[in-house]
Design a protein around this motif. Structure first.
Motif, PDB file in Angstrom:
ATOM      1  N   THR A  54       0.828  -1.205   0.000  1.00 53.03           N
ATOM      2  CA  THR A  54       0.000   0.000   0.000  1.00 53.03           C
ATOM      3  C   THR A  54       0.864   1.259   0.000  1.00 53.03           C
ATOM      4  N   CYS A  55       1.904   1.282   0.819  1.00 52.95           N
ATOM      5  CA  CYS A  55       2.784   2.455   0.877  1.00 52.95           C
ATOM      6  C   CYS A  55       3.457   2.688  -0.472  1.00 52.95           C
ATOM      7  N   TYR A  56       3.901   1.608  -1.080  1.00 49.33           N
ATOM      8  CA  TYR A  56       4.562   1.674  -2.391  1.00 49.33           C
ATOM      9  C   TYR A  56       3.613   2.244  -3.445  1.00 49.33           C
ATOM     10  N   CYS A  86       2.723   7.542   3.121  1.00 49.08           N
ATOM     11  CA  CYS A  86       3.030   6.134   3.382  1.00 49.08           C
ATOM     12  C   CYS A  86       2.614   5.744   4.791  1.00 49.08           C
ATOM     13  N   ALA A  87       2.931   6.603   5.759  1.00 47.63           N
ATOM     14  CA  ALA A  87       2.565   6.312   7.148  1.00 47.63           C
ATOM     15  C   ALA A  87       1.054   6.373   7.344  1.00 47.63           C
ATOM     16  N   LYS A  88       0.415   7.345   6.712  1.00 44.17           N
ATOM     17  CA  LYS A  88      -1.038   7.472   6.826  1.00 44.17           C
ATOM     18  C   LYS A  88      -1.755   6.246   6.262  1.00 44.17           C
ATOM     19  N   LYS A  96       6.513   4.823  10.642  1.00 43.40           N
ATOM     20  CA  LYS A  96       6.449   5.946  11.566  1.00 43.40           C
ATOM     21  C   LYS A  96       7.106   7.170  10.929  1.00 43.40           C
ATOM     22  N   VAL A  97       6.576   8.332  11.263  1.00 45.91           N
ATOM     23  CA  VAL A  97       7.188   9.595  10.855  1.00 45.91           C
ATOM     24  C   VAL A  97       7.943  10.143  12.061  1.00 45.91           C
ATOM     25  N   VAL A  98       9.214  10.442  11.860  1.00 46.33           N
ATOM     26  CA  VAL A  98      10.062  10.916  12.954  1.00 46.33           C
ATOM     27  C   VAL A  98      10.610  12.290  12.608  1.00 46.33           C
ATOM     28  N   SER A  99      10.517  13.198  13.550  1.00 48.11           N
ATOM     29  CA  SER A  99      11.099  14.523  13.395  1.00 48.11           C
ATOM     30  C   SER A  99      12.412  14.556  14.171  1.00 48.11           C
ATOM     31  N   GLY A 100      13.481  14.908  13.476  1.00 45.83           N
ATOM     32  CA  GLY A 100      14.793  14.937  14.118  1.00 45.83           C
ATOM     33  C   GLY A 100      15.401  16.326  14.077  1.00 45.83           C
ATOM     34  N   VAL A 116       6.123  11.777  15.037  1.00 43.45           N
ATOM     35  CA  VAL A 116       5.058  12.690  14.634  1.00 43.45           C
ATOM     36  C   VAL A 116       3.741  11.916  14.592  1.00 43.45           C
ATOM     37  N   ASP A 117       2.737  12.455  15.221  1.00 45.63           N
ATOM     38  CA  ASP A 117       1.421  11.816  15.242  1.00 45.63           C
ATOM     39  C   ASP A 117       0.697  12.131  13.938  1.00 45.63           C
ATOM     40  N   VAL A 118       0.457  11.113  13.108  1.00 44.59           N
ATOM     41  CA  VAL A 118      -0.221  11.330  11.830  1.00 44.59           C
ATOM     42  C   VAL A 118      -1.641  10.778  11.888  1.00 44.59           C
TER      43      VAL A 118
END
Length: 252
Positions: A54-56, A86-88, A96-100, A116-118
């Motif tokens: 699905t992400c692809y 992709c995460a959604k 996971k979405v990560v903010s660095g 990050v909360d999506v």
């Protein structure tokens, strides 16, 4: 939030090992003038991924390799535009979405990482079919399904359990499974704001938009929010700051 610290001496050592003709004084000078760097990226948990693709399929810039039942997708971070689709769209929360944020201090580089909360999209199952005339009882579908929906002994898929991820359909070697589903439209944690008075008509935003959501109207840019995926590429590349990213997650 996770915080990591890497000593300046270690960073200098790593740079000298990798960059030809680099010297310690130059590296230290560059580090001393480096502002805080903030970047968002995605991570994929190979233990949770079921290879449903699905992400692809949802990625608008082909930043993910095509997965299968044994190999999760890999992320091309240079190609990724951080749209979060992709995460959604992951049905098993494997992405996971990560903010660095990396900040240089006197003695070290401090790295802060925060998830990050999506807003996850919903899968609406229309139909789950296991074709009895094709099934060879290999049970790959049972092995890959995250919710134990296929039952080969009964030659059926339990639609009450099925989440519509299509992992079983992709894994089946004889095309005996058909999953029909739809995904709800994505909701966004941020908005893109355009100040047309600041726009100089350079068309950079038009060129970098991965979904052709920005067009020129006369001498100024205009954003079609029906097509916009809120990736922020236009804002990150705008030379005048006419386009800005506004986080609105708390208001959603």
């Amino acid at each position: 939030m996770k915080t990591l610290e890497i000593s300046i001496d270690k960073v200098v050592e790593m740079v000298l090992d990798r960059v030809e003709d680099a010297d310690e004084d130059t590296v230290l000078e560059v580090l001393s003038e480096t502002p805080a760097v903030r970047r968002e990226f995605v991570t994929i948990d190979p233990e949770r991924c079921v290879g449903c693709k699905t992400c692809y399929e949802e990625c608008p810039v082909d930043a993910l390799t095509e997965p299968d039942s044994t190999n999760p997708p890999e992320v091309d971070h240079d190609a990724c535009v951080r749209c979060r689709l992709c995460a959604k769209s992951c049905p098993v929360d494997a992405i996971k979405v990560v903010s660095g944020e990396a900040r240089v201090t006197k003695d070290s580089i401090e790295v802060k990482l925060e998830e990050v909360d999506v807003i996850r999209r919903k899968f609406v199952l229309r139909k789950a079919i296991l074709r009895k005339d094709r099934c060879i009882a290999c049970r790959l579908c049972e092995q890959i399904c995250p919710v134990e929906a296929p039952n080969i002994d009964k030659l059926r898929i339990d639609e009450d359990k099925c989440i519509g991820c299509k992992a079983c359909e992709h894994a089946c070697p004889v095309d005996a499974i058909v999953i029909e589903r739809t995904l709800t439209p994505p909701e966004f944690e941020r908005e893109i704001e355009l100040d047309q008075d600041m726009c100089i008509g350079c068309e950079v935003c038009v060129e970098v938009c991965p979904v052709d959501a920005v067009e020129m109207e006369g001498d100024v840019a205009n954003i079609s929010y029906d097509r916009c995926i809120r990736c922020g590429e236009c804002a990150r590349n705008c030379p005048t700051g006419a386009i800005k990213i506004k986080e609105v997650r708390e208001e959603v």
